[in-house]
Design an enzyme around this catalytic site. Sequence first.
Site, PDB file in Angstrom:
ATOM      1  N   LYS A  30      74.649 104.972 -14.781  1.00  0.00           N
ATOM      2  CA  LYS A  30      75.531 105.221 -15.923  1.00  0.00           C
ATOM      3  C   LYS A  30      74.676 105.190 -17.188  1.00  0.00           C
ATOM      4  CE  LYS A  30      80.084 103.787 -17.603  1.00  0.00           C
ATOM      5  NZ  LYS A  30      79.819 103.901 -19.044  1.00  0.00           N
ATOM      6  N   ASP A  32      74.048 105.374 -21.291  1.00  0.00           N
ATOM      7  CA  ASP A  32      74.697 104.936 -22.525  1.00  0.00           C
ATOM      8  C   ASP A  32      74.502 105.999 -23.595  1.00  0.00           C
ATOM      9  OD1 ASP A  32      76.170 103.248 -24.034  1.00  0.00           O
ATOM     10  OD2 ASP A  32      74.658 101.685 -24.235  1.00  0.00           O
ATOM     11  N   GLU A 175      73.169 100.755 -18.137  1.00  0.00           N
ATOM     12  CA  GLU A 175      74.544 100.418 -18.488  1.00  0.00           C
ATOM     13  C   GLU A 175      75.404 100.101 -17.274  1.00  0.00           C
ATOM     14  OE1 GLU A 175      78.197 102.209 -21.234  1.00  0.00           O
ATOM     15  OE2 GLU A 175      76.773 103.560 -20.288  1.00  0.00           O
TER      16      GLU A 175
END
Length: 324
Positions: A30, A32, A175
């Site tokens: 993931k 950011d 993240e």
Amino acid sequence: MPPSISSPPSPMLATLGRPPAGEGWAFEMKWDGQRAVTDVRRDGIRLFSRNGNDITSAFPELTGPIAAAVDDHDVVLDGEIVALDAKGRPSFARLQRRMHVLRPTAQLRNEFPVTYYVFDVLDLDGESTVAKTYLERRRLLDGLGLSGRRVQVPPFWTDVDGDRMLDLAREHHLEGVVAKRVDSTYRPGRRAPEWIKTPLRKNTEVIVVGWVDGNGAARNGVGSLLLGAHDDDGDLIYVGHVGTGFSAALRRSLREQLAALERPTSPLAAPPPSRDAKGAHWVEPRLVGDVEYREYSGGSLRHPSWKGLRDDKTPDEIDLPGRH
């Protein structure tokens, strides 16, 4: 030659949850950053934010590298614009210096360069690919051979444990992770259970509904922001206040922005606790921001910290913490 799209497909969104167990899932890290759908045609290139705004002029250093990377293909890509720190990790704080600048100077672009991480392809040479499975779309994406200093295709993993992926994200200070069903089609504009995101730090979008003046070193800026979100009935309710995560310059800048939106009454459906509302300046609920927090059990966020404003999401999209 297909014409450039006048409005892009809305990106597919992930639901919030724990990493799934069992077979049939692919995992991505993931990032950011800021979601961006990119339409690349031989007659030009356009980048669109998650809510459909044209952000091409905000990231001019991406257009040439993306066009060169796709070679002579007409393609619609889905990905994330990230700003990397000195260790090569996505930094939302660095991206904040670029997100709200419509036409950045050369100096700003040099100080805070961005990279486009591509993780999906929605159209290739005039043929929609959204009905294909995740693995089929990834094969098409890999076949494009996208690479370069400003364009990258991050890897994905299958047949791996979700908790182990989360540990790897933690070790590399990322993240979190996103899990995607390998047989899932692309569902534009839908927040679908076939994609599950697991952030390492709890994070939520909020609507700024007011501010309280600072004092001491913060006397010329905001001391804290009052925050709201929509409940299940669509009412704008209070979810707490945040007073950390600001530099002195940001406190002053936010106060200037909010002063232009000031209104005499609260926009909330019900008044917040009097201890939080004392000395409050209320504003039109137009600005969306990101906060990190420890927990939310209803009523108020615990230990929130401000991350920054977002212009890629609209207030009507913001629901209660833990719902998105």
